[in-house]
Enzyme design. Sequence first.
Site, short mmCIF file in Angstrom:
data_model
loop_
_atom_site.label_atom_id
_atom_site.label_comp_id
_atom_site.label_asym_id
_atom_site.label_seq_id
_atom_site.Cartn_x
_atom_site.Cartn_y
_atom_site.Cartn_z
N ARG A 239 0.85 -1.19 0.00
CA ARG A 239 0.00 0.00 0.00
C ARG A 239 0.88 1.24 0.00
NH1 ARG A 239 -3.34 -3.20 -1.05
NH2 ARG A 239 -5.35 -3.62 -0.03
N GLU A 267 -4.78 6.85 -7.59
CA GLU A 267 -4.94 5.85 -8.64
C GLU A 267 -6.22 6.11 -9.41
OE1 GLU A 267 -4.59 1.93 -6.93
OE2 GLU A 267 -2.55 2.27 -6.25
N HIS A 286 -1.08 -1.18 -10.27
CA HIS A 286 -1.77 -1.90 -9.20
C HIS A 286 -2.38 -3.21 -9.73
CE1 HIS A 286 -3.97 -1.22 -5.11
NE2 HIS A 286 -3.59 -2.47 -5.25
#
Length: 328
Positions: A239, A267, A286
């Site tokens: 993270r 994001e 991601h």
Amino acid sequence: MLLVATPSFRSMVFSDESVARLEKLGELVMLDDPGDAEALVDALPETDVLIPSWGATPLTAEVLAHAPRLRLIAYSASSVKHFVTDEVFRRGIRLTQAGQAMARPVAEVSLAFTLMMLHRIHRFDRAMHSGAAWVGAIDTPPQHGITGSRIGVVGASRTGVEYIAMVVALGADVVVYDPYLTEERATELGVRRMDLDELLRTSRVVALHAPTLPETRQMIGTRELALMPDGSALVNTARSWLVDSDALLAELRTGRIDAALDVFDEEPLPLDSPLRGLPNVVLTPHRAAGTVECYLEMGTIVASEIERYVAGSPLQYELTEAGLARMA
């Protein structure tokens, strides 16, 4: 049983075999919109087992007031913190999830990043694509093999443990910072415990696998990054919460260290992000857990957990209220 997932999620996660296993356990009702609270409330009165998915409606006291029969929530993905409330535990509803399926693929990406950083593959690739002369392309910090290199792991989470197994098998000298890791467990994993500062000072690659908790917020900041040796690298498939992103950008701009990142504060990563132009950084959107096999394994885990529940056997991935407080 109530499966709440978009058709695309269902087809990606629940194979025909997984669906058949669920249908053998009882009537399987499907809702197509995880965010439709009204449809969920309408279906809950007859539901014993709830199978939520991405975008699940928060299970507040108001929602759960319509679920007198609900005894098990089997989440078909990983983190449940965005929809599970204290009311779930207050009502004695059991909770399990399929996040273990993500551990292996994320660890594999973390390993791939680690090898890229050690061998400077990212720097060579950027130089070759940019048209640099041959001599210029090989002008990088020294390359290293993983055997004998010290790899520092921050967090012996389920993904961290998978990653540790891989780098230990390849001959790395692995040290771990995790306040919850016991000496006995460290010995089982073939690693040594180490405080964070010493880990950062002595590791060629630092891989982050810690959970998102108040105490891990920006645990890697300006001071911590300055401890890392010249030519070392930071790998983050966990993270962005764990890192002070401004401090990392400033350090990366010096070229002193490298980084491989799959997670970001914002994001999608903005097109004008300065990270995109740095030759010492590897960026992925991601997608560390995004394998076909990972998604299908999530469905398999859900079916297996519900089978265990129906049979009265212990759940393999049950989450308690205390355990949830320590998870990402």
